[in-house]
Design a protein around this motif. Structure first.
Motif, mmCIF file in Angstrom:
data_model
loop_
_atom_site.group_PDB
_atom_site.id
_atom_site.type_symbol
_atom_site.label_atom_id
_atom_site.label_comp_id
_atom_site.label_asym_id
_atom_site.label_seq_id
_atom_site.Cartn_x
_atom_site.Cartn_y
_atom_site.Cartn_z
ATOM 1 N N ALA A 71 70.853 53.489 -110.924
ATOM 2 C CA ALA A 71 69.755 52.754 -110.316
ATOM 3 C C ALA A 71 70.250 51.810 -109.233
ATOM 4 O O ALA A 71 71.327 51.236 -109.325
ATOM 5 N N VAL A 72 69.441 51.671 -108.227
ATOM 6 C CA VAL A 72 69.708 50.684 -107.183
ATOM 7 C C VAL A 72 68.666 49.590 -107.330
ATOM 8 O O VAL A 72 67.465 49.849 -107.316
ATOM 9 N N LEU A 73 69.144 48.379 -107.489
ATOM 10 C CA LEU A 73 68.228 47.262 -107.657
ATOM 11 C C LEU A 73 67.450 47.006 -106.376
ATOM 12 O O LEU A 73 67.951 47.237 -105.272
ATOM 13 N N ALA A 74 66.254 46.496 -106.565
ATOM 14 C CA ALA A 74 65.433 46.160 -105.399
ATOM 15 C C ALA A 74 66.174 45.193 -104.485
ATOM 16 O O ALA A 74 66.105 45.291 -103.261
ATOM 17 N N GLU A 75 66.925 44.271 -105.081
ATOM 18 C CA GLU A 75 67.625 43.275 -104.262
ATOM 19 C C GLU A 75 68.764 43.889 -103.456
ATOM 20 O O GLU A 75 69.307 43.245 -102.559
ATOM 21 N N ASP A 76 69.132 45.118 -103.794
ATOM 22 C CA ASP A 76 70.142 45.831 -103.003
ATOM 23 C C ASP A 76 69.501 46.825 -102.034
ATOM 24 O O ASP A 76 70.195 47.558 -101.336
ATOM 25 N N GLY A 77 68.181 46.863 -102.028
ATOM 26 C CA GLY A 77 67.488 47.779 -101.129
ATOM 27 C C GLY A 77 66.942 49.012 -101.819
ATOM 28 O O GLY A 77 66.507 49.941 -101.152
ATOM 29 N N GLY A 78 66.975 49.021 -103.139
ATOM 30 C CA GLY A 78 66.367 50.137 -103.871
ATOM 31 C C GLY A 78 64.853 50.133 -103.666
ATOM 32 O O GLY A 78 64.245 49.072 -103.511
ATOM 33 N N VAL A 79 64.273 51.319 -103.624
ATOM 34 C CA VAL A 79 62.817 51.408 -103.462
ATOM 35 C C VAL A 79 62.237 52.312 -104.545
ATOM 36 O O VAL A 79 62.838 53.316 -104.918
ATOM 37 N N ALA A 80 61.091 51.931 -105.028
ATOM 38 C CA ALA A 80 60.359 52.774 -105.975
ATOM 39 C C ALA A 80 59.663 53.889 -105.214
ATOM 40 O O ALA A 80 59.381 53.757 -104.020
ATOM 41 N N ASP A 81 59.395 54.981 -105.898
ATOM 42 C CA ASP A 81 58.633 56.066 -105.284
ATOM 43 C C ASP A 81 57.325 55.515 -104.713
ATOM 44 O O ASP A 81 56.643 54.724 -105.363
ATOM 45 N N GLY A 82 57.000 55.956 -103.539
ATOM 46 C CA GLY A 82 55.722 55.572 -102.966
ATOM 47 C C GLY A 82 55.707 54.232 -102.252
ATOM 48 O O GLY A 82 54.654 53.759 -101.847
ATOM 49 N N THR A 83 56.867 53.630 -102.086
ATOM 50 C CA THR A 83 56.929 52.363 -101.343
ATOM 51 C C THR A 83 56.444 52.588 -99.905
ATOM 52 O O THR A 83 56.776 53.603 -99.283
ATOM 53 N N THR A 84 55.669 51.657 -99.404
ATOM 54 C CA THR A 84 55.166 51.780 -98.033
ATOM 55 C C THR A 84 55.708 50.645 -97.164
ATOM 56 O O THR A 84 56.295 49.689 -97.676
#
Ligand SMILES: [Zn+2]
Length: 221
Positions: A71-84
């Motif tokens: 997993a890539v954390l959001a704080e590292d730039g990870g995005v969930a499916d469907g991010t706009t």
């Protein structure tokens, strides 16, 4: 990805990590820009190839691959499916303001045609970029081949917030035809999903694309 044949310890780790990460919220969303579907497939068809790989998981899921890093954390730039481009997550909010503004204007325009931009990758932390690079070197067996797809933390326009990887193909088709009027340009021939801001494109069109990132002077050490 079917190319992860578990024939050595490294590959087994890749395989295991890919399976383990399938259920996480922040899957490693890496477009072929950073983790190509395969150098053995024509680049222009990579998004659909990726979509085929993930068919059956989430209906309508956009091109996204799970790399070997988990997993890539959001704080590292990870995005969930469907991010706009309208979401307030670091991968989006840490983009350069002018790029984000152009993306939002373009996305609003495209939505009138029923087309949605999905963010497969935007801003990335240096740590995230470094992991992507190490994964690519392991996958391709050499830093030279990996460099065709993944920049270093020092050179990546994603780390500086200057680039975004957009899906799906209807969105990239729309951007290829109409992005220039917003200053949004494809930069690399082998990455039809990777867009950057080129303000001069509004008046004079986008510059010629580089065959791949190794031709980009910015990628030189
Ligand atoms: Zn990119």
């Amino acid at each position: 990805m079917s190319s992860h044949t578990p024939h050595n310890p490294a590959s087994r780790r890749l395989h295991a990590a890919a399976v383990a990460s399938a259920a996480v919220v922040f899957a490693v969303v890496v477009t072929a820009c950073t983790w190509p579907a395969s150098a053995r497939e024509p680049a222009a068809t990579a998004p659909s190839a990726i979509a085929a790989d993930t068919a059956g998981s989430v209906p309508g899921a956009l091109p996204a691959l799970e790399g070997s890093s988990g997993a890539v954390l959001a704080e590292d730039g990870g995005v969930a499916d469907g991010t706009t481009v309208f979401d307030d997550v670091p991968a989006v909010s840490r983009l350069q303001p002018q790029l984000l503004e152009a993306l939002r204007r373009a996305a609003a325009d495209a939505s009138a045609s029923g087309i949605a931009f999905v963010v497969n990758s935007g801003w990335r932390s240096r740590d995230h970029q470094d992991r992507l690079l190490r994964d690519a070197i392991a996958e391709y067996g050499s830093a030279e081949e990996a460099a065709r797809w993944v920049a270093t933390p020092d050179t990546s326009p994603h780390v500086s917030g200057s680039a975004i990887d957009i899906g799906g193909t209807d969105a990239t088709d729309w951007l290829a035809a109409r992005g220039a009027r917003f200053g949004l340009c494809q930069i690399y021939a082998n990455e039809p999903w990777h867009y950057e801001l080129r303000p001069e494109a509004v008046g004079s069109g986008c510059p010629a694309v580089y065959p791949d990132p190794t031709y980009d002077p910015r990628m030189k050490p």
